[in-house]
Design an enzyme around this catalytic site. Structure first.
Site, PDB file in Angstrom:
ATOM      1  N   ARG A 220       0.774  -1.056  -0.145  1.00 51.20           N
ATOM      2  CA  ARG A 220       0.082   0.024  -0.082  1.00 51.20           C
ATOM      3  C   ARG A 220       0.917   1.190  -0.066  1.00 51.20           C
ATOM      4  O   ARG A 220       0.461   2.131  -0.739  1.00 51.20           O
ATOM      5  CB  ARG A 220      -1.029  -0.029   1.377  1.00 51.20           C
ATOM      6  N   ASP A 258     -16.388  -1.741  -3.170  1.00 49.56           N
ATOM      7  CA  ASP A 258     -16.627  -3.059  -2.615  1.00 49.56           C
ATOM      8  C   ASP A 258     -18.067  -3.170  -2.437  1.00 49.56           C
ATOM      9  O   ASP A 258     -19.085  -2.530  -2.658  1.00 49.56           O
ATOM     10  CB  ASP A 258     -15.741  -2.858  -1.276  1.00 49.56           C
ATOM     11  N   ALA A 287     -17.117  -5.143  -7.824  1.00 50.20           N
ATOM     12  CA  ALA A 287     -16.055  -4.558  -8.729  1.00 50.20           C
ATOM     13  C   ALA A 287     -16.018  -5.160  -9.903  1.00 50.20           C
ATOM     14  O   ALA A 287     -15.642  -4.252 -11.062  1.00 50.20           O
ATOM     15  CB  ALA A 287     -14.728  -4.733  -7.901  1.00 50.20           C
ATOM     16  N   ASP A 307      -7.008  -5.660  -5.633  1.00 46.40           N
ATOM     17  CA  ASP A 307      -6.923  -6.720  -4.773  1.00 46.40           C
ATOM     18  C   ASP A 307      -8.082  -7.571  -4.573  1.00 46.40           C
ATOM     19  O   ASP A 307      -8.552  -7.412  -3.524  1.00 46.40           O
ATOM     20  CB  ASP A 307      -6.508  -5.812  -3.514  1.00 46.40           C
ATOM     21  N   CYS A 347      -3.728 -13.303  -4.174  1.00 42.85           N
ATOM     22  CA  CYS A 347      -3.519 -13.942  -3.015  1.00 42.85           C
ATOM     23  C   CYS A 347      -3.578 -15.725  -3.111  1.00 42.85           C
ATOM     24  O   CYS A 347      -3.849 -16.227  -2.134  1.00 42.85           O
ATOM     25  CB  CYS A 347      -4.120 -13.595  -1.840  1.00 42.85           C
TER      26      CYS A 347
END
Length: 403
Positions: A220, A258, A287, A307, A347
Site C-alpha cells: 500500500r 467494494d 467490482a 486486490d 492471494c
C-alpha cells in the site's frame, strides 16, 4: 499443558512419503502414511518405513493433509520439554518483528505465521493492544491455550484482549467447527491502529481474516508513492487502505469499490479520521461489473489498485482463476490513462508468480495496452516465506506501468 505437547502417538511414512520429506516439504498427505497410532491433533513421532524416528509433526485425523512438520529428530528437545520448544519459536518470531520495526505498540503486525514459523495452522495477529489467534488445524486447536499463555508472557503490552477468530473455511477440511470468541479481557469500543501516519479502525470479530489484510502493508505504501495528483481507483477495496494511503500521499480523488456495506462504513470513518474525506468516495458495487461500466462510461484513472479475493483456493480451481484474473486485469488496464499505473495482487497460492505474470501479459494484450512490470512484490516481512514451503509465499503484487 505440557501433556498436550508430549509426543502422543506415532505415524509411519510410506516410501513415497519419505521421499517427500527428504525433499524438504513439511507437509505429508494421508496416502503417504502406512501406519497411524495417534489422537486427533496430536504431536506425533514420525517414523521412516523402517521404524526409525526421523521427525516430529502435528497429526490431523480428518484432513487429506495429515501431517505437518514441527521438528526434525535432531531438533527435538532432549528432555522432552516441548513447551520450552514452543516458547522459543514464538520468542524467535516476536524478535523478528522487533528487528523489522513492527513492534510499535499502537501499530499492527502478524506475530506468528503458522506452518512457516513452526506452529502448524496457528496464526497470531496483533492490533495495537489486542491479540487475535486463528486456528486452522486440529493441532492448533489443541495448543491454542498454550499459545495464549506464551503470548501473555512475551507480549504483555498486547494483552488488553485475546480474541479467537477461528472461522476460516479451511477448518471444515480439518473436521472443525467455526469459532469466534473473546477469550480474555474486553475489546475497546473502537479499536484503532496507527501505522506510519495512517490511522484505521479494525473489526476483529466480524472483519475479513483476523480483522484486516496486514500482508499488504508495504505494498500500500509503494502504491501510494506513485499517486500524488492522480485520480485513483481502489477496486475490491475492503475498507480502503490502498485508497486512503493514496489520498494521504496527495491523490486528487480516490474511488473505493467494494460489496461490503460494513467495510465501506469503516472507510468513511477512516477517511474522516485521516482528514481526507473530501477526496475519498466509497461505492458499493460488484467490482468486476463496476470496472466494465466505468470503461463503457469513458472514465479514466491515473492509478488503480486491484486486490481481489482468491480466485483459486486449490489446484483444481486454477483454470477458472486464470480466466478471472485475466478478465479483471484487462478491464483495469483499459481504464488507465496513458502512462497510468496498476498495482495488481493475487492471494491465490495455487497460482505462482510466473503464472501470474503470464496472466497479466495476456490481460495487457486483451486490453491493447503495452505494459511494463516495474516490481513484483510479496507479503510484508511479518508473513515470512519458508523455503521449501512454497504455499507460504501465496501473495503476489505486481506494479505495472502502461503507455
Amino acid at each position: 499443558m505440557n501433556a498436550l505437547l508430549a509426543a502422543a502417538g506415532r505415524v509411519r511414512l510410506t516410501g513415497r512419503g519419505r521421499k517427500r520429506w527428504l525433499r524438504g516439504h513439511p507437509w505429508i498427505y494421508a496416502d503417504d502414511l502406512s501406519e497411524v497410532e495417534a489422537e486427533r491433533g496430536a504431536l506425533v513421532a514420525v517414523e521412516d518405513p523402517h521404524g526409525t524416528v526421523v521427525a516430529y509433526g502435528a497429526y490431523s485425523a480428518d484432513s487429506r493433509l495429515a501431517l505437518r512438520l514441527i521438528a526434525h529428530a535432531g531438533e527435538a528437545p532432549a528432555d522432552g520439554d516441548w513447551r520450552a520448544h514452543a516458547r522459543a519459536l514464538l520468542a524467535r518470531a516476536v524478535a523478528a518483528r522487533e528487528v523489522a520495526g513492527l513492534a510499535d505498540p499502537a501499530g499492527a503486525a502478524r506475530v506468528l505465521f503458522g506452518d512457516s514459523e513452526g506452529w502448524p495452522g496457528l496464526i497470531i495477529d496483533r492490533y495495537a493492544d489486542v491479540l487475535v489467534v486463528q486456528c486452522g488445524t486440529q493441532f492448533a486447536d489443541r495448543t491454542r491455550d498454550l499459545a495464549l499463555e506464551l503470548c501473555a508472557e512475551l507480549l504483555p503490552r498486547a494483552a488488553r484482549a485475546l480474541v479467537d477468530r477461528s472461522d476460516a473455511s479451511v477448518r471444515r477440511l480439518e473436521g472443525l467447527e467455526a469459532r469466534v470468541e473473546v477469550v480474555r479481557g474486553e475489546l475497546p469500543a473502537e479499536l484503532v491502529v496507527r501505522e506510519q501516519g495512517l490511522a484505521y479502525e479494525v473489526d476483529v470479530l466480524g472483519g475479513h481474516k483476523t480483522g484486516h489484510y496486514l500482508d499488504q502493508r508495504a505494498n500500500r505504501v509503494r502504491f501510494a508513492a506513485r499517486c500524488k495528483g492522480l485520480r485513483v481507483l481502489d477496486a475490491f477495496s475492503y475498507d480502503g487502505l490502498f485508497g486512503l494511503r493514496a489520498a494521504l500521499a496527495g491523490a486528487s480523488e480516490v474511488v473505493c469499490v467494494d460489496q461490503s456495506a460494513e467495510a465501506l462504513a469503516r472507510l468513511g470513518r477512516n477517511a474522516e479520521r485521516n482528514g481526507v474525506a473530501q477526496r475519498v468516495r466509497g461505492v458499493r458495487a460488484d467490482a468486476m461489473k463496476d470496472l466494465r461500466e466505468r470503461h463503457a462510461a469513458g472514465e479514466r484513472f491515473g492509478a488503480i489498485a486491484l486486490d481481489p479475493p482468491p480466485f483459486a483456493r486449490s489446484r483444481a480451481e486454477v483454470a477458472g482463476a486464470e480466466r478471472g484474473y485475466r478478465e479483471v486485469n484487462s478491464r483495469a488496464l483499459r481504464l488507465l490513462e496513458p502512462g497510468g499505473f496498476l498495482a495488481s495482487a493475487s492471494c491465490s497460492y495455487a497460482i505462482d508468480s510466473a503464472q501470474f505474470l503470464e496472466i497479466l501479459a495476456q490481460a495487457a494484450r486483451d486490453a491493447g495496452r503495452p505494459a511494463w512490470l516495474e516490481q513484483l512484490c510479496a507479503a510484508d516481512v511479518d508473513h515470512p516465506v519458508l523455503l521449501g514451503l512454497p504455499e507460504s509465499g501465496y501473495l503476489k503484487c505486481a506494479f505495472v506501468r502502461t503507455a
